[in-house]
Design a protein around this motif. Sequence first.
Motif, PDB file in Angstrom:
ATOM      1  N   GLU A  45      -7.085  -3.608  -8.533  1.00 36.35           N
ATOM      2  CA  GLU A  45      -5.797  -3.241  -7.944  1.00 36.35           C
ATOM      3  C   GLU A  45      -4.592  -3.751  -8.722  1.00 36.35           C
ATOM      4  O   GLU A  45      -3.559  -3.077  -8.767  1.00 36.35           O
ATOM      5  CB  GLU A  45      -5.726  -3.751  -6.502  1.00 36.35           C
ATOM      6  CG  GLU A  45      -6.678  -3.017  -5.558  1.00 36.35           C
ATOM      7  CD  GLU A  45      -6.555  -3.449  -4.127  1.00 36.35           C
ATOM      8  OE1 GLU A  45      -6.965  -2.693  -3.229  1.00 36.35           O
ATOM      9  OE2 GLU A  45      -6.038  -4.561  -3.872  1.00 36.35           O
ATOM     10  N   ARG A  64       0.828  -1.192   0.000  1.00 32.15           N
ATOM     11  CA  ARG A  64       0.000   0.000   0.000  1.00 32.15           C
ATOM     12  C   ARG A  64       0.872   1.254   0.000  1.00 32.15           C
ATOM     13  O   ARG A  64       1.947   1.268   0.602  1.00 32.15           O
ATOM     14  CB  ARG A  64      -0.907   0.021   1.239  1.00 32.15           C
ATOM     15  CG  ARG A  64      -1.874  -1.148   1.331  1.00 32.15           C
ATOM     16  CD  ARG A  64      -2.944  -1.080   0.300  1.00 32.15           C
ATOM     17  NE  ARG A  64      -3.931  -2.168   0.429  1.00 32.15           N
ATOM     18  CZ  ARG A  64      -4.823  -2.450  -0.498  1.00 32.15           C
ATOM     19  NH1 ARG A  64      -4.865  -1.749  -1.613  1.00 32.15           N
ATOM     20  NH2 ARG A  64      -5.683  -3.446  -0.335  1.00 32.15           N
ATOM     21  N   GLU A 102      -3.760   2.984  -5.271  1.00 32.15           N
ATOM     22  CA  GLU A 102      -3.925   2.013  -4.194  1.00 32.15           C
ATOM     23  C   GLU A 102      -2.733   1.074  -4.013  1.00 32.15           C
ATOM     24  O   GLU A 102      -2.625   0.404  -2.976  1.00 32.15           O
ATOM     25  CB  GLU A 102      -5.180   1.166  -4.453  1.00 32.15           C
ATOM     26  CG  GLU A 102      -6.472   1.963  -4.461  1.00 32.15           C
ATOM     27  CD  GLU A 102      -7.692   1.062  -4.488  1.00 32.15           C
ATOM     28  OE1 GLU A 102      -7.903   0.325  -3.509  1.00 32.15           O
ATOM     29  OE2 GLU A 102      -8.412   1.089  -5.497  1.00 32.15           O
TER      30      GLU A 102
END
Length: 212
Positions: free
Chosen positions: A104, A68, A149
């Motif tokens: 993602e 992250r 992200e």
Amino acid sequence: MNFEKFILQLESALKAPLPGKQAQIKMSPVPIDMRRFEIDLSKNHRKSGVLILFYPESESAFFPLIKRPEYAGFHSGQVAFPGGKMEISDANIIETALREAEEEVGIDRSQVQVMGLLSELFIPTSNFLVTPVIGFLEKRPDLVPEEKEVSRIIQAELSQLLRPEIRKQKILDLGQNLKLDTPYFEIDGEVVWGATAMILSELIHLLHSAGR
């Protein structure tokens, strides 16, 4: 062992009772927050799905982890599985994990063959009840990080995960007078701890039971 045989063994292991807390707690930071294992499902928690996605590469099995980015939040800079919170439009938690992973890391969720689920794990700091979903692809995907992200994608090799020397321990200083004696996995130079390490611990237990 070739990839196809690994998948067959894992599918067989997933049919047996899961070790759950017994395996998860081995990688829990100390002092152990027992709320992780005593979640009252009647309480107002949020649901999250993460994807453990195996794929073949050079006769080995790999799976992606993500790091992250740094932000003002509970999981800033941490290594995790692709995944996120369940949306109202999701039919179930499997759809959540697949949708989030597609967003993602750019996988094609329609190509993922879902094998089963690992044990749920509650994360008290963010109030998420996380369900790990296990699936596989028949060939290596082109992984593309979603810039907002994901700061990097780690392509982790399964055989390295099973080596005992990657399991380490250190004191993590989280600020506000909070220090945790933390077991972690060192994977590709990253410290993998907390809920992700606890999920990996159950996966390792499962793989050992399957003869890996």
